[in-house]
Design an enzyme around this catalytic site. Sequence first.
Site, PDB file in Angstrom:
ATOM      1  CE1 TYR A  19      34.010  29.515  58.329  1.00 32.60           C
ATOM      2  CE2 TYR A  19      31.811  29.771  58.718  1.00 32.60           C
ATOM      3  CZ  TYR A  19      33.021  30.253  58.271  1.00 32.60           C
ATOM      4  OH  TYR A  19      33.077  31.298  57.534  1.00 32.60           O
TER       5      TYR A  19
ATOM      6  CG  HIS B  38      35.199  30.880  51.402  1.00 29.25           C
ATOM      7  ND1 HIS B  38      35.634  32.061  51.316  1.00 29.25           N
ATOM      8  CD2 HIS B  38      33.982  30.996  52.106  1.00 29.25           C
ATOM      9  CE1 HIS B  38      35.121  33.026  51.713  1.00 29.25           C
ATOM     10  NE2 HIS B  38      33.985  32.617  52.182  1.00 29.25           N
TER      11      HIS B  38
ATOM     12  CG  ASN C  66      34.387  37.169  53.636  1.00 29.12           C
ATOM     13  OD1 ASN C  66      35.020  36.256  53.543  1.00 29.12           O
ATOM     14  ND2 ASN C  66      33.341  37.428  53.909  1.00 29.12           N
TER      15      ASN C  66
ATOM     16  CG  HIS D 294      34.617  26.405  64.394  1.00 34.20           C
ATOM     17  ND1 HIS D 294      33.454  27.142  64.161  1.00 34.20           N
ATOM     18  CD2 HIS D 294      34.583  25.809  65.808  1.00 34.20           C
ATOM     19  CE1 HIS D 294      32.667  26.961  65.093  1.00 34.20           C
ATOM     20  NE2 HIS D 294      33.035  26.109  65.963  1.00 34.20           N
TER      21      HIS D 294
END
Length: 767
Positions: A424, A137, A209, A401
Amino acid sequence: MTKKQAPKASKTPQSPSPRSPQASHASGTAARGDLPGRPGPVPPPLSEPTEPAEPLPPKADQDGPATMSPTGQATGAEQESVAQGGAYLTTAQGTRLPDTDHSLKAGARGPVLLQDHHLREKITHFDHERIPERVVHARGAAAHGVFLGYGAAGEVSKAAFLAKDVETPVFVRFSTVLGSRGSADTVRDTRGFATKFYTDEGTFDLVGNNIPVFFIQDAVKFPDVIHAGKPHPDREIPQAQSAHDTFWDFVSLHTEATHHTLWNMSDRGIPRSYRMMEGFGVHTFRLVNAADESVLVKFHWKPKLGVHSLVWEEAQMISGTDPDFHRRDLFDAIEAGAFPQWELGIQVFPDTPEQTFEGIDLLDPTKIVPEELSPVQPIGLMTLNANTKDYFAETEQVAFHPGHLVPGIDVTDDPLLAGRLFSYLDTQISRLGGPNFAQIPVNRPHAPVNDMLRDGMHQSAVHTGTAPYRPNTLDGGCPFLAGADTAAYVEAPVRVPEAAKVREAPASFSDHFTQPRLFWLSMTPPEREHIVAAYTFELSKCYEQAVKERELKVLANIDPQLCEEVATGLGLPAPAAAVPLVPADPSPALSQLGGTWPADGRVIGIVADAAADLDGVRSARQAVLDAGMVPLVMGPTGGALDPGGDPVAVQRTFATARSVEFDALLLAGVPGAGADAYGARDAKAGAARPPEAPEAPDPRVLLLVAEAYRHGKVIGGWNGAERLLMSVGITADEPGIAVAGSGTAALEALTAALGEHRAWDRFPTAL
């Protein structure tokens, strides 16, 4: 479940906030009907200014993080007060500088002196401007907005931001997965859709996503799938795509990836715009209401403009003509006042010990629950209405996160989610230089923070007190523990069954082909054609024959026709299925086609020259704006058409425009060839005009129309436009062609056809 009283609203506005959907242009967001790319509020002078003055104000469409303290307290300060200001150049410590063009030297031709503190500070800071980019990402675009709760979730969650009419500021980052920060926007890839809710109860991050399933079922495989998808380590190519041996080697062996791979090969892998992209939480979450009753849910973001994609040739062309296509589209839409909107919805399931629904394992992230079995229930509306002021400070430094939760929202035992809850947090420490990344302005909570965490790199909060521990008396016992009655976060007390420690997956995780078959059978013929073409293209890029043959065996277990068509394109025999083909009822909700959608924010290219019906162009351009769309006028040269009268500004020339910029074309007649319409000047023009046809249409316009036609786009026109269409073999009675007596009439027909995105009936299909 009996209806419970909704949680107390944390932000019930009395008047529109600067980021509310109703906010005006003057309050920091653009008004609908403005053209993107307009100059700033204060035009720059032609010559370099010599009189000191304060920095110019930002553009009206821009906004920055709220002015919170490092510990989550509202400061009440104007955003300009936390930005750099002042009329004079200074050092980082505020000392004014008389010169920044010359190093301090021993004479004009002498050596540079080590004592030059400005040189050292300026170069040292420059040397450290870049931080490690995200492993995945890395390439993203983001915007500010507001989320408005409907109150419909009150029975299942006590989260205060979901209560009726509560407005919550949000920051949303869209991204591609595989490419580096410098890659292109329109590659075939999964897109990230991450939303940060700045609630009064703490920050909630919904990190998802544009595809509802993932390649793997367990986080321990995440390094494997990313290493396989990333460029080959020996030569660092190909960048930002999956069309290579290592990716297909992995997914053909690791068949739990089949479902996500099929979604990636569908039109979902190349979205038209972030504004027309669905979002999914991927995992199953647990919601808890005020009575401590729980349900399981899946989160969905539904775009108000519908789900729409590029065709593959468009995506390839855009990567060359405008690699920033998606981020530009997002920024331009917000600047033009066409604010993107999504409804947040949930699928709700009983929280049973089995954690299954209709035989589907809710803890398996490679599975979906069809919407026909569990409809998506809308619970709120998100509107993005302000662009960022500083890409690095906001888009690059924002830290999401999945473990950033608020009361009423909890996690489940999804083994992929478990790894994300660790990963994360760990990656933010590496990227952002230490554990204090929550104090970066874009990450600061909008709720008071008293965490007893101290020190570490980039600690910017100046803490008071002497007792960062509990229990204590030296700080008067503060901070105190909260109870559930004071909005404390209490994990749902889920019973953990007795079990042995094993490295295994449940038996229900072993079905890797039923849901991919469901997806394939739910596609319309044009969508199936695109899937076949995508698999054929990607596998054709592989060098190893064994990889291609192995993936064909995977496709045979999805559908024999899919396998046969791809095998034909590869010049290989189609293998038979190795598992029984399970019957499946198609899910129309999985298809992008079949509905009609608003045309808001669509880009309409108006093609004209000085001989065109310019009054009609003016009327059509205004009608496009009035309809909430964006008009861009194309002419033979820059400047304006009819400069002596009411000028029509030209935003694109025949030399600079390509069809991929536009959702539809509106032809104001038959434009003659421009003075630069020859191959030596512009290769798109091809050969020189034949002497016997000096009045022939500009060849670049013919190319523009032909490209738009074969990409299924709607084309309208008037004032003899049918002659231009006939020049490229298009008749006025074909699907998606709208020829009328005036520009506004052609636009009306064009807009109606745009509701279906493209004219798919234009092309026959073999499937």
